[in-house]
Design an enzyme around this catalytic site. Structure first.
Site, PDB file in Angstrom:
ATOM      1  CG  LEU A 114      27.139  46.682  29.978  1.00  0.00           C
ATOM      2  CD1 LEU A 114      26.314  45.392  30.706  1.00  0.00           C
ATOM      3  CD2 LEU A 114      26.259  47.900  29.655  1.00  0.00           C
ATOM      4  NE  ARG A 154      36.851  51.811  34.980  1.00  0.00           N
ATOM      5  CZ  ARG A 154      38.086  51.463  34.465  1.00  0.00           C
ATOM      6  NH1 ARG A 154      39.375  51.832  34.766  1.00  0.00           N
ATOM      7  NH2 ARG A 154      38.218  50.607  33.403  1.00  0.00           N
ATOM      8  NE  ARG A 162      40.746  36.477  37.659  1.00  0.00           N
ATOM      9  CZ  ARG A 162      40.267  35.819  36.725  1.00  0.00           C
ATOM     10  NH1 ARG A 162      39.171  35.430  36.532  1.00  0.00           N
ATOM     11  NH2 ARG A 162      40.895  35.780  35.371  1.00  0.00           N
ATOM     12  CD  GLU A 180      39.261  31.279  42.623  1.00  0.00           C
ATOM     13  OE1 GLU A 180      40.221  30.876  41.718  1.00  0.00           O
ATOM     14  OE2 GLU A 180      38.346  31.961  42.602  1.00  0.00           O
ATOM     15  CG  HIS A 200      37.977  30.386  38.774  1.00  0.00           C
ATOM     16  ND1 HIS A 200      39.137  31.056  39.151  1.00  0.00           N
ATOM     17  CD2 HIS A 200      37.808  30.756  37.608  1.00  0.00           C
ATOM     18  CE1 HIS A 200      38.935  32.159  38.486  1.00  0.00           C
ATOM     19  NE2 HIS A 200      38.341  31.868  37.559  1.00  0.00           N
TER      20      HIS A 200
END
Length: 311
Positions: free
Chosen positions: A151, A174, A231, A260, A278
């Site tokens: 977030l 975290r 990612r 990629e 992407h």
């Protein structure tokens, strides 16, 4: 003061090249075959590098630029910039934080809607002359539970958009963010088990490699949908392919993927996944904003002022 020399490791639009070229002498090395040649010819003069999180710059190449002072990432990502090597030399690293957040959040929702409502498959069926009675019905999109993995700024924008679809929102970070009104889950497994949709907006890098694996996908369940706009390394491609093939989850939308720019061979045959190359953070507006921020950071740095978005 002479114009600083900038080594550019990524393609630039003509507009952004003109903007940046007003402040720098540009050395173009936007493909791997030209990089060694450019560094060999101009490395002694290079004082700044412009790259992105995917291309980055290696410690070896940093070592070949003895007068390098500033590295800029066009966009928010910087995971492939050798930051330890830069820090050891006192090289300042900046990024384009905030310049493409809206674009990425918009794209995340486009992928999620497309996956849940099977838009690519329905488009293909319609073009082939198939009518709705021959096709499976797709579930409602609204009124479900959305889990955000990470977030940060983009994750918050995704959550804000979700409110318009009457989605209940939870997140895993975290650390809990008490100022947010959303439900906090202290484990990713708990969030996946609760959510109907899981949207991944966490940073890349070693700490999040394969964060989304078979266990998380199993917890998400056969009616769950996964979207990744962070990612490609964050999602275990083999585990996702297996989950899609066996109905462990209902579908997925990916703007990023491992390997990629080659398409993810394990996923391209699946009708349950929507793929884009992407482009989530790419728009004329986002690229222009990121280029302008790099120029502002560089102008400040070479004037001896604090940069705006240090990494």
């Amino acid at each position: 003061m002479p114009t600083p020399t900038l080594l550019v490791l990524i393609p630039l639009t003509s507009e952004n090249r003109a903007l940046i070229g007003a402040f720098f002498g540009i050395v173009d090395a936007s493909d791997s075959s030209s990089r060694d040649e450019a560094i060999a010819a101009h490395g002694e003069n290079v004082r700044a590098v412009l790259t992105n999180g995917t291309i980055g710059i290696s410690a070896t190449d940093i070592g070949r630029l003895p007068h390098l002072e500033l590295i800029g990432a066009l966009g928010a990502g910087y995971e492939n910039i050798a930051r330890d090597a830069a820090k050891a030399r006192g090289i300042v690293v900046v990024n384009g934080a905030g310049t493409n957040d809206d674009c990425v959040a918009d794209h995340a929702f486009a992928l999620l809607l497309a996956a849940v409502r099977a838009i690519p498959n329905l488009d293909g069926a319609c073009r082939a002359g198939r009518w709705r009675d021959d096709l499976p019905m797709q579930p409602n999109f609204s009124g479900k539970r959305l889990g955000v993995v990470g977030l940060g700024t983009i994750g918050r924008k995704v959550a804000r958009r979700a409110l318009g679809f009457d989605l209940e929102i939870g997140y895993h970070n975290r650390r809990e963010q008490p100022e947010t009104p959303y439900a906090y889950f202290d484990s990713l497994m708990a969030l996946a088990g609760w959510a109907d949709y899981l949207v991944v907006t966490t940073p890349g890098g070693a700490a999040t490699h394969h964060l989304i694996g078979a266990d998380v996908l199993e917890a998400l369940g056969p009616r769950g949908y996964l979207v990744n706009v962070s990612r490609g390394s964050v999602v275990d491609t083999a585990a996702l392919a297996d989950a899609l093939a066996h109905g462990a989850i209902a579908g997925a939308g990916l703007d990023v993927y491992e390997g990629e720019p080659a398409p993810p061979a394990l996923l391209t045959g699946s009708e349950r996944v929507v793929l884009t190359p992407h482009v989530g953070g790419r728009s004329p507006e986002a690229l222009a904003a990121s280029a302008a921020l790099f120029v502002e950071n560089a102008t400040r740095y070479f004037a001896g002022q604090a940069v705006l978005t240090p990494v």
